[in-house]
Write a protein that holds these residues in place. Structure first.
Motif, PDB file in Angstrom:
ATOM      1  N   HIS A  76       2.830 -11.382   5.000  1.00  0.00           N
ATOM      2  CA  HIS A  76       1.703 -11.855   5.803  1.00  0.00           C
ATOM      3  C   HIS A  76       0.511 -12.198   4.908  1.00  0.00           C
ATOM      4  O   HIS A  76      -0.138 -13.237   5.098  1.00  0.00           O
ATOM      5  CB  HIS A  76       1.316 -10.774   6.816  1.00  0.00           C
ATOM      6  CG  HIS A  76       0.149 -11.146   7.675  1.00  0.00           C
ATOM      7  ND1 HIS A  76       0.248 -12.060   8.708  1.00  0.00           N
ATOM      8  CD2 HIS A  76      -1.154 -10.749   7.635  1.00  0.00           C
ATOM      9  CE1 HIS A  76      -0.937 -12.210   9.266  1.00  0.00           C
ATOM     10  NE2 HIS A  76      -1.806 -11.425   8.655  1.00  0.00           N
ATOM     11  N   MET A  77       0.238 -11.333   3.932  1.00  0.00           N
ATOM     12  CA  MET A  77      -0.883 -11.588   3.030  1.00  0.00           C
ATOM     13  C   MET A  77      -0.625 -12.810   2.150  1.00  0.00           C
ATOM     14  O   MET A  77      -1.553 -13.560   1.821  1.00  0.00           O
ATOM     15  CB  MET A  77      -1.143 -10.357   2.156  1.00  0.00           C
ATOM     16  CG  MET A  77      -1.658  -9.157   2.929  1.00  0.00           C
ATOM     17  SD  MET A  77      -1.960  -7.736   1.854  1.00  0.00           S
ATOM     18  CE  MET A  77      -3.370  -8.333   0.919  1.00  0.00           C
ATOM     19  N   ALA A  78       0.650 -13.029   1.778  1.00  0.00           N
ATOM     20  CA  ALA A  78       0.991 -14.168   0.911  1.00  0.00           C
ATOM     21  C   ALA A  78       0.739 -15.509   1.598  1.00  0.00           C
ATOM     22  O   ALA A  78       0.644 -16.546   0.933  1.00  0.00           O
ATOM     23  CB  ALA A  78       2.446 -14.071   0.474  1.00  0.00           C
ATOM     24  N   LYS A  79       0.646 -15.513   2.940  1.00  0.00           N
ATOM     25  CA  LYS A  79       0.391 -16.746   3.684  1.00  0.00           C
ATOM     26  C   LYS A  79      -1.082 -16.914   4.045  1.00  0.00           C
ATOM     27  O   LYS A  79      -1.440 -17.852   4.765  1.00  0.00           O
ATOM     28  CB  LYS A  79       1.229 -16.749   4.967  1.00  0.00           C
ATOM     29  CG  LYS A  79       2.729 -16.751   4.711  1.00  0.00           C
ATOM     30  CD  LYS A  79       3.503 -16.599   6.008  1.00  0.00           C
ATOM     31  CE  LYS A  79       5.005 -16.508   5.761  1.00  0.00           C
ATOM     32  NZ  LYS A  79       5.752 -16.279   7.023  1.00  0.00           N
ATOM     33  N   GLY A  80      -1.913 -15.986   3.578  1.00  0.00           N
ATOM     34  CA  GLY A  80      -3.332 -16.018   3.934  1.00  0.00           C
ATOM     35  C   GLY A  80      -4.110 -17.098   3.196  1.00  0.00           C
ATOM     36  O   GLY A  80      -3.578 -17.828   2.349  1.00  0.00           O
ATOM     37  N   ARG A  81      -5.389 -17.168   3.495  1.00  0.00           N
ATOM     38  CA  ARG A  81      -6.250 -18.197   2.903  1.00  0.00           C
ATOM     39  C   ARG A  81      -6.799 -17.785   1.548  1.00  0.00           C
ATOM     40  O   ARG A  81      -7.067 -18.625   0.690  1.00  0.00           O
ATOM     41  CB  ARG A  81      -7.417 -18.494   3.851  1.00  0.00           C
ATOM     42  CG  ARG A  81      -6.978 -19.118   5.175  1.00  0.00           C
ATOM     43  CD  ARG A  81      -8.170 -19.408   6.057  1.00  0.00           C
ATOM     44  NE  ARG A  81      -7.763 -20.019   7.308  1.00  0.00           N
ATOM     45  CZ  ARG A  81      -8.609 -20.356   8.275  1.00  0.00           C
ATOM     46  NH1 ARG A  81      -9.913 -20.131   8.117  1.00  0.00           N
ATOM     47  NH2 ARG A  81      -8.170 -20.905   9.394  1.00  0.00           N
ATOM     48  N   SER A  82      -6.984 -16.477   1.366  1.00  0.00           N
ATOM     49  CA  SER A  82      -7.579 -15.994   0.116  1.00  0.00           C
ATOM     50  C   SER A  82      -6.558 -16.063  -1.026  1.00  0.00           C
ATOM     51  O   SER A  82      -5.422 -15.595  -0.896  1.00  0.00           O
ATOM     52  CB  SER A  82      -8.067 -14.548   0.287  1.00  0.00           C
ATOM     53  OG  SER A  82      -8.318 -13.949  -0.953  1.00  0.00           O
ATOM     54  N   LYS A  83      -6.971 -16.632  -2.135  1.00  0.00           N
ATOM     55  CA  LYS A  83      -6.095 -16.718  -3.306  1.00  0.00           C
ATOM     56  C   LYS A  83      -5.755 -15.324  -3.826  1.00  0.00           C
ATOM     57  O   LYS A  83      -4.604 -15.033  -4.177  1.00  0.00           O
ATOM     58  CB  LYS A  83      -6.782 -17.539  -4.400  1.00  0.00           C
ATOM     59  CG  LYS A  83      -5.899 -17.782  -5.623  1.00  0.00           C
ATOM     60  CD  LYS A  83      -6.603 -18.664  -6.636  1.00  0.00           C
ATOM     61  CE  LYS A  83      -5.712 -18.900  -7.855  1.00  0.00           C
ATOM     62  NZ  LYS A  83      -6.396 -19.741  -8.868  1.00  0.00           N
ATOM     63  N   LEU A  84      -6.776 -14.453  -3.855  1.00  0.00           N
ATOM     64  CA  LEU A  84      -6.554 -13.075  -4.307  1.00  0.00           C
ATOM     65  C   LEU A  84      -5.584 -12.355  -3.374  1.00  0.00           C
ATOM     66  O   LEU A  84      -4.669 -11.653  -3.812  1.00  0.00           O
ATOM     67  CB  LEU A  84      -7.887 -12.340  -4.374  1.00  0.00           C
ATOM     68  CG  LEU A  84      -7.845 -10.887  -4.849  1.00  0.00           C
ATOM     69  CD1 LEU A  84      -7.349 -10.810  -6.292  1.00  0.00           C
ATOM     70  CD2 LEU A  84      -9.228 -10.248  -4.734  1.00  0.00           C
ATOM     71  N   GLY A  85      -5.785 -12.553  -2.061  1.00  0.00           N
ATOM     72  CA  GLY A  85      -4.899 -11.919  -1.082  1.00  0.00           C
ATOM     73  C   GLY A  85      -3.473 -12.414  -1.199  1.00  0.00           C
ATOM     74  O   GLY A  85      -2.518 -11.632  -1.098  1.00  0.00           O
ATOM     75  N   ARG A  86      -3.312 -13.739  -1.415  1.00  0.00           N
ATOM     76  CA  ARG A  86      -1.958 -14.296  -1.559  1.00  0.00           C
ATOM     77  C   ARG A  86      -1.261 -13.720  -2.783  1.00  0.00           C
ATOM     78  O   ARG A  86      -0.082 -13.369  -2.738  1.00  0.00           O
ATOM     79  CB  ARG A  86      -2.024 -15.823  -1.667  1.00  0.00           C
ATOM     80  CG  ARG A  86      -2.397 -16.525  -0.368  1.00  0.00           C
ATOM     81  CD  ARG A  86      -2.021 -18.006  -0.414  1.00  0.00           C
ATOM     82  NE  ARG A  86      -2.675 -18.691  -1.522  1.00  0.00           N
ATOM     83  CZ  ARG A  86      -3.869 -19.258  -1.467  1.00  0.00           C
ATOM     84  NH1 ARG A  86      -4.571 -19.208  -0.343  1.00  0.00           N
ATOM     85  NH2 ARG A  86      -4.385 -19.892  -2.520  1.00  0.00           N
ATOM     86  N   GLY A  87      -2.012 -13.602  -3.882  1.00  0.00           N
ATOM     87  CA  GLY A  87      -1.422 -13.030  -5.098  1.00  0.00           C
ATOM     88  C   GLY A  87      -1.026 -11.580  -4.899  1.00  0.00           C
ATOM     89  O   GLY A  87       0.052 -11.150  -5.330  1.00  0.00           O
ATOM     90  N   PHE A  88      -1.897 -10.819  -4.234  1.00  0.00           N
ATOM     91  CA  PHE A  88      -1.592  -9.403  -3.968  1.00  0.00           C
ATOM     92  C   PHE A  88      -0.369  -9.282  -3.059  1.00  0.00           C
ATOM     93  O   PHE A  88       0.497  -8.422  -3.267  1.00  0.00           O
ATOM     94  CB  PHE A  88      -2.796  -8.721  -3.328  1.00  0.00           C
ATOM     95  CG  PHE A  88      -2.602  -7.257  -3.088  1.00  0.00           C
ATOM     96  CD1 PHE A  88      -2.737  -6.337  -4.118  1.00  0.00           C
ATOM     97  CD2 PHE A  88      -2.249  -6.793  -1.826  1.00  0.00           C
ATOM     98  CE1 PHE A  88      -2.543  -4.974  -3.894  1.00  0.00           C
ATOM     99  CE2 PHE A  88      -2.056  -5.439  -1.592  1.00  0.00           C
ATOM    100  CZ  PHE A  88      -2.206  -4.529  -2.633  1.00  0.00           C
ATOM    101  N   GLY A  89      -0.304 -10.164  -2.036  1.00  0.00           N
ATOM    102  CA  GLY A  89       0.827 -10.122  -1.113  1.00  0.00           C
ATOM    103  C   GLY A  89       2.142 -10.413  -1.812  1.00  0.00           C
ATOM    104  O   GLY A  89       3.146  -9.722  -1.589  1.00  0.00           O
ATOM    105  N   ARG A  90       2.155 -11.448  -2.682  1.00  0.00           N
ATOM    106  CA  ARG A  90       3.382 -11.760  -3.429  1.00  0.00           C
ATOM    107  C   ARG A  90       3.781 -10.600  -4.337  1.00  0.00           C
ATOM    108  O   ARG A  90       4.962 -10.274  -4.464  1.00  0.00           O
ATOM    109  CB  ARG A  90       3.183 -13.042  -4.241  1.00  0.00           C
ATOM    110  CG  ARG A  90       3.185 -14.310  -3.401  1.00  0.00           C
ATOM    111  CD  ARG A  90       3.296 -15.558  -4.272  1.00  0.00           C
ATOM    112  NE  ARG A  90       2.094 -15.744  -5.088  1.00  0.00           N
ATOM    113  CZ  ARG A  90       1.034 -16.455  -4.713  1.00  0.00           C
ATOM    114  NH1 ARG A  90       1.027 -17.056  -3.517  1.00  0.00           N
ATOM    115  NH2 ARG A  90      -0.002 -16.605  -5.510  1.00  0.00           N
ATOM    116  N   GLY A  91       2.769  -9.992  -4.961  1.00  0.00           N
ATOM    117  CA  GLY A  91       3.048  -8.832  -5.819  1.00  0.00           C
ATOM    118  C   GLY A  91       3.640  -7.685  -5.029  1.00  0.00           C
ATOM    119  O   GLY A  91       4.579  -7.006  -5.476  1.00  0.00           O
ATOM    120  N   LEU A  92       3.118  -7.462  -3.817  1.00  0.00           N
ATOM    121  CA  LEU A  92       3.615  -6.388  -2.958  1.00  0.00           C
ATOM    122  C   LEU A  92       5.073  -6.620  -2.582  1.00  0.00           C
ATOM    123  O   LEU A  92       5.891  -5.687  -2.610  1.00  0.00           O
ATOM    124  CB  LEU A  92       2.747  -6.312  -1.699  1.00  0.00           C
ATOM    125  CG  LEU A  92       2.755  -5.005  -0.892  1.00  0.00           C
ATOM    126  CD1 LEU A  92       2.371  -3.822  -1.763  1.00  0.00           C
ATOM    127  CD2 LEU A  92       1.812  -5.128   0.294  1.00  0.00           C
TER     128      LEU A  92
END
Length: 312
Positions: A202-218
Motif C-alpha cells: 500500500h505504501m509503495a503505491k503512495g504519492r510520497s517518494k520516501l513512503g514508496r521507498g519505505f514500502g518497497r523495502g518493507l
C-alpha cells in the motif's frame, strides 16, 4: 442523618475501599505474573505467524482472529479453572506440570530442528498441496490452537507460581488479567506481522517518494523477517523449556545442572559494562542447551518405540 443510613454509607465506603485494595492487589499480582511469563510470550509471538502465512491476504487476519479466540477458550475454559483448582487442592503439582510442559517445548523445538536438517518439511509441504484451501486453513488453525494450549499452559502455570500465597480471588483476577493482556498483545503483534507485506504494498503505491521507498523495502524485508521469526520461535522454545527444567531441578534439590547454568550466568554477568546482558544471554544459551539435550532424549525415545513394537 438517620443512624441506619449513616451505618449503610459507612459499610458501602468500607466495601469500596476493600474493592479498591483488591484491584490494586490484582494489578500488582498481574504485573508480577506477566513479567515472569515474558519468555513464553516471546515464544508465542514468534511461533504463531507461521500458521497464517501462505494464504490469500483476505484470509490472514480472520485466521489470526480464529487462533486468538481459540487461545482465549484455552485460557478461560480450561487453563484458568485448572490453575485455580491446582492452587486450592494440589499446589505441589505446579512445578511437575511446568517441567512436563517445558519438556514438551524442548521436544517440539528439537523435532523442528531435525526436520529442517533432514528436509522432512518438504514432504509436509507436498501433503499440504493435496488439501483444499478451506481444509488447509482448518488444519493450520487447529495446529496453532494446540501449540497455543501448551504455551498458554506454561504462561498460566508460571503466572500461578508467581502469585501463590495470595487469596484465591486475587489469584483468579491476576490470572484473568494476564490471560487477556497477553492474548491481546501476542495476537495484536501477530496480526501486524502477517500484514506487514500488505502495508508495504500500500505504501509503495503512495504519492510520497520516501513512503514508496519505505514500502518497497518493507515488502523485501518481510520474507526474511518471517524466516527469522521461525528461528527465534524455535530457539525460544528451547530457552524457555530448558529454563523451566533448570528451575524445576533446583526446586527438587538436583543441583548439578542448575549450579552449572548459574555459574556460567554469574561468570558472564561479571563482565564490565555488558555484564547484565551477557549474564542473561549466557543463561538463555545454557538453558537452550539443556532443552536441546532433553528434547533429543525424548525424540530419540519416541523414534525407538515404533521399532521396538515392530520387532515384537
Amino acid at each position: 442523618m438517620p443512624s441506619g443510613l449513616a451505618a449503610l454509607l459507612d459499610d458501602i465506603a468500607g466495601i469500596a475501599k476493600l474493592a479498591a485494595a483488591s484491584v490494586d492487589d490484582v494489578g500488582a499480582a498481574a504485573g508480577k505474573a506477566s513479567a515472569k511469563a515474558a519468555g513464553v510470550v516471546v515464544d508465542d509471538a514468534a511461533v504463531t505467524p507461521s500458521y497464517a502465512v501462505g494464504f490469500t491476504p483476505d484470509r490472514e487476519l480472520p485466521i489470526v482472529w480464529k487462533i486468538a479466540l481459540g487461545s482465549l477458550r484455552n485460557k478461560f475454559f480450561f487453563l484458568l479453572p485448572g490453575a485455580l483448582l491446582l492452587s486450592a487442592f494440589a499446589p505441589w503439582a505446579v512445578t511437575p506440570l511446568l517441567m512436563l510442559g517445558g519438556s514438551y517445548l524442548c521436544f517440539e523445538a528439537t523435532e523442528k530442528i531435525l526436520e529442517s536438517l533432514l528436509h522432512h518439511d518438504e514432504a509436509v509441504e507436498i501433503d499440504e498441496l493435496a488439501l483444499s484451501s478451506e481444509q488447509l486453513e482448518r488444519q493450520k488453525v487447529s495446529g496453532a490452537i494446540r501449540t497455543d494450549f501448551i504455551l498458554s499452559a506454561e504462561i498460566m502455570a508460571i503466572a500461578l507460581a508467581s502469585v501463590t500465597g495470595q487469596p484465591l480471588p486475587v489469584q483468579a483476577g491476576a490470572l484473568a488479567v494476564v490471560a487477556l493482556a497477553i492474548t491481546a498483545g501476542v495476537y495484536g503483534v501477530v496480526g501486524l506481522i502477517v500484514k506487514l507485506d500488505d502495508i508495504g504494498l500500500h505504501m509503495a503505491k503512495g504519492r510520497s517518494k520516501l513512503g514508496r521507498g519505505f514500502g518497497r523495502g518493507l515488502v523485501h524485508v518481510v520474507p526474511g523477517l518471517l524466516s527469522a521469526l521461525t528461528v527465534v520461535g524455535t530457539a525460544a522454545m528451547l530457552w524457555v523449556g530448558g529454563g523451566i527444567i533448570v528451575h524445576g531441578l533446583e526446586r527438587y534439590h538436583a543441583p548439578v545442572v542448575p549450579q552449572a547454568v548459574e555459574g556460567l550466568e554469574a561468570w558472564a554477568h561479571s563482565a564490565p559494562v555488558v555484564g547484565p546482558a551477557a549474564g542473561w544471554l549466557a543463561f538463555a544459551i545454557a538453558s537452550a542447551v539443556v532443552g536441546l539435550v532433553v528434547g533429543g532424549v525424548i525424540v530419540g525415545a519416541l523414534h525407538l518405540l515404533p521399532k521396538r513394537k515392530a520387532a515384537h
